[in-house]
Design a protein around this motif. Structure first.
Motif, PDB file in Angstrom:
ATOM      1  N   UNK A  69      12.397  36.007 -10.317  1.00  0.00           N
ATOM      2  CA  UNK A  69      11.825  36.902  -9.292  1.00  0.00           C
ATOM      3  C   UNK A  69      12.509  38.262  -9.218  1.00  0.00           C
ATOM      4  N   UNK A  70      13.841  38.259  -9.277  1.00  0.00           N
ATOM      5  CA  UNK A  70      14.550  39.540  -9.206  1.00  0.00           C
ATOM      6  C   UNK A  70      14.261  40.376 -10.448  1.00  0.00           C
ATOM      7  N   UNK A  71      14.372  39.759 -11.627  1.00  0.00           N
ATOM      8  CA  UNK A  71      14.226  40.514 -12.865  1.00  0.00           C
ATOM      9  C   UNK A  71      12.813  41.070 -13.011  1.00  0.00           C
ATOM     10  N   UNK A  78      14.687  49.672  -6.695  1.00  0.00           N
ATOM     11  CA  UNK A  78      14.668  48.235  -6.946  1.00  0.00           C
ATOM     12  C   UNK A  78      14.749  47.451  -5.637  1.00  0.00           C
ATOM     13  N   UNK A  79      15.662  47.856  -4.761  1.00  0.00           N
ATOM     14  CA  UNK A  79      15.897  47.106  -3.530  1.00  0.00           C
ATOM     15  C   UNK A  79      14.721  47.177  -2.552  1.00  0.00           C
ATOM     16  N   UNK A  80      13.816  48.126  -2.756  1.00  0.00           N
ATOM     17  CA  UNK A  80      12.630  48.214  -1.909  1.00  0.00           C
ATOM     18  C   UNK A  80      11.421  47.540  -2.560  1.00  0.00           C
ATOM     19  N   UNK A  81      11.612  47.055  -3.771  1.00  0.00           N
ATOM     20  CA  UNK A  81      10.516  46.415  -4.511  1.00  0.00           C
ATOM     21  C   UNK A  81      10.674  44.902  -4.566  1.00  0.00           C
ATOM     22  N   UNK A  82      11.907  44.445  -4.738  1.00  0.00           N
ATOM     23  CA  UNK A  82      12.183  43.010  -4.886  1.00  0.00           C
ATOM     24  C   UNK A  82      12.285  42.355  -3.511  1.00  0.00           C
ATOM     25  N   UNK A  83      11.674  41.182  -3.353  1.00  0.00           N
ATOM     26  CA  UNK A  83      11.761  40.428  -2.097  1.00  0.00           C
ATOM     27  C   UNK A  83      13.079  39.672  -2.041  1.00  0.00           C
ATOM     28  N   UNK A  84      13.847  39.895  -0.996  1.00  0.00           N
ATOM     29  CA  UNK A  84      15.144  39.242  -0.839  1.00  0.00           C
ATOM     30  C   UNK A  84      15.964  39.957   0.217  1.00  0.00           C
ATOM     31  N   UNK A 107      12.560  43.973 -10.509  1.00  0.00           N
ATOM     32  CA  UNK A 107      13.330  45.154 -10.897  1.00  0.00           C
ATOM     33  C   UNK A 107      12.635  45.922 -12.021  1.00  0.00           C
ATOM     34  N   UNK A 108      12.065  45.192 -12.968  1.00  0.00           N
ATOM     35  CA  UNK A 108      11.314  45.853 -14.049  1.00  0.00           C
ATOM     36  C   UNK A 108      10.104  46.580 -13.477  1.00  0.00           C
ATOM     37  N   UNK A 109       9.413  45.938 -12.545  1.00  0.00           N
ATOM     38  CA  UNK A 109       8.240  46.575 -11.916  1.00  0.00           C
ATOM     39  C   UNK A 109       8.651  47.852 -11.185  1.00  0.00           C
ATOM     40  N   UNK A 110       9.824  47.818 -10.552  1.00  0.00           N
ATOM     41  CA  UNK A 110      10.312  49.007  -9.852  1.00  0.00           C
ATOM     42  C   UNK A 110      10.514  50.169 -10.817  1.00  0.00           C
TER      43      UNK A 110
END
Length: 396
Positions: free
Chosen positions: A280-282, A295-301, A285-288
């Motif tokens: 999920x993170x990876x 990255x931190x505004x794109x990944x859920x967590x 982060x690639x999508x970001x």
């Protein structure tokens, strides 16, 4: 001349119209190719090793999910002290983002390559003022450990009910690599999960002081079995402990795995296992990077200071491996499902109870768990580093 000009003008309009039709027919990207994001991976081991294998699964998912929008490259078996060489190689290959599970010092390398985003599986708290292009992440695996412990506790309960062991013989064994907070936090959560089912459960721990040594891990597991442990688990990187249990399955001993499904290695004794799901993170982060977003505004967590992130079952950063229904106690699947849902909903505070924990490096440093302890509160790095008095014994 005027008619000739009009004819040329008309031909130009027709040509433009044909080009527009062609663009629509063949696709916009045929004429204006989309940017291809190059994603690099640096592994501290071979991608078939249990720890690195989980990252490799994420790498494969990136390629399958984004297809021709990405290109993935990797460097394997990279020693920590040689991390700069791998970074240089990937940077020369025009990487846009690099992921690593290495303990190498990526943080100090990142400023040299401001055009690349660096994402490192966290192992140490990130200091203040981390480089803007340096990110850390890790699953809150204590949740998976606790859930695995519940499965172990249910098996202990079944063994007690069938008269195979007495309540005072409810003993867990744990093969641990190092006395690091990540490891201590994990085996403590595993024990507390088991004690939520069988309160008499105690644990014996044996350190290998190396991450991956099949021979040493198996030997430590065998020693724990000799000490009377009936269910083993591990925070080490080979199937050695699982094999030790399988070779002793006639004695009614069982195993709970980590990082990978160990059922094939121990079909008669493997109960279940847990792992960090890095995907999920990876993927996020690639999508970001593809969308040119943070990255931190794109990944859920959960976002911690200094571009650090963590998450558990709720965001699928932690998951269970295959359940071996051949040896699971009756009702275990339902109980496990309920436990995971309670963890997702925040209804379980794992590190709470009538326990006193002692820092093995400083006996004056203690924690009273009657007030509870929140793991991963401020960082993706585990911070629980206490040995529970009277219920955990570390063997020398």
């Amino acid at each position: 001349m005027k008619e000739q000009g009009n004819t040329q003008h008309s031909l130009l309009k027709i040509l433009i119209a044909l080009l527009l039709l062609a663009a629509a027919f063949f696709g916009y990207r045929h004429f204006f190719p989309a940017r291809v994001v190059t994603v690099g991976f640096i592994y501290d081991n071979d991608e078939t090793a249990p720890y690195s294998y989980n990252f490799y699964l994420a790498q494969e998912t990136v390629q399958k999910t984004y297809q021709d929008k990405v290109r993935t490259v990797m460097c394997s078996n990279v020693l920590d002290e040689h991390i700069h060489l791998a970074v240089e190689k990937l940077a020369a290959g025009k990487c846009d983002i690099i992921f690593t599970n290495s303990y190498g010092n990526i943080r100090d390398l990142a400023p040299r390559y401001p055009h690349i985003q660096f994402c490192q599986a966290s192992f140490d708290p990130v200091p203040k003022e981390a480089p803007a292009n340096y990110h850390t992440f890790k699953g809150e695996v204590y949740q998976g450990r606790y859930a695995s412990g519940v499965v172990a506790g249910l098996k202990l309960k079944e063994m007690i009910q069938k008269g195979k062991i007495r309540p005072e013989e409810a003993k867990l064994g744990f093969v641990a690599a190092f006395p690091y907070p990540e490891v201590i936090s994990g085996f403590t959560a595993f024990l507390l999960g088991a004690r939520s089912v069988v309160p008499q459960t105690v644990m014996y721990v044996k350190y290998t002081n190396i991450w991956d040594s099949y021979t040493l891990e198996k030997a430590c597991a065998e020693e724990l079995l000799e000490e009377g442990s009936v269910i083993l688990s591990q925070h080490s990187d080979t199937v050695g402990p699982a094999i030790a249990c399988e070779e002793s399955y006639a004695k009614d001993v069982y195993h709970v795995g980590y990082n990978i499904d160990m059922t094939d290695a121990a079909p008669h004794t493997s109960l279940a296992g847990t792992r960090i799901n890095w995907t999920p993170y990876i993927l996020g982060a690639v999508k970001a990077v593809m969308d040119n977003k943070p990255i931190e505004k794109t990944v859920a967590g959960t976002v911690h200071p200094n571009q650090d992130m963590s998450a558990g079952f709720k965001e699928n950063w932690v998951e269970m491996t295959r359940l071996n229904t051949a040896v699971l106690p009756e009702g275990a699947q339902e109980q496990l499902k309920e436990t995971i849902q309670n963890l997702r909903d925040g209804k379980v505070q794992v590190f709470r109870g009538d326990y006193t924990g002692v820092n093995p490096n400083d006996p004056k440093d203690t924690v009273d768990l009657r007030g509870g302890f929140t793991e991963n509160k401020d960082s993706s790095v585990s911070s629980f580093h206490y040995i529970l008095k009277d219920v955990v014994t570390v063997l020398q």
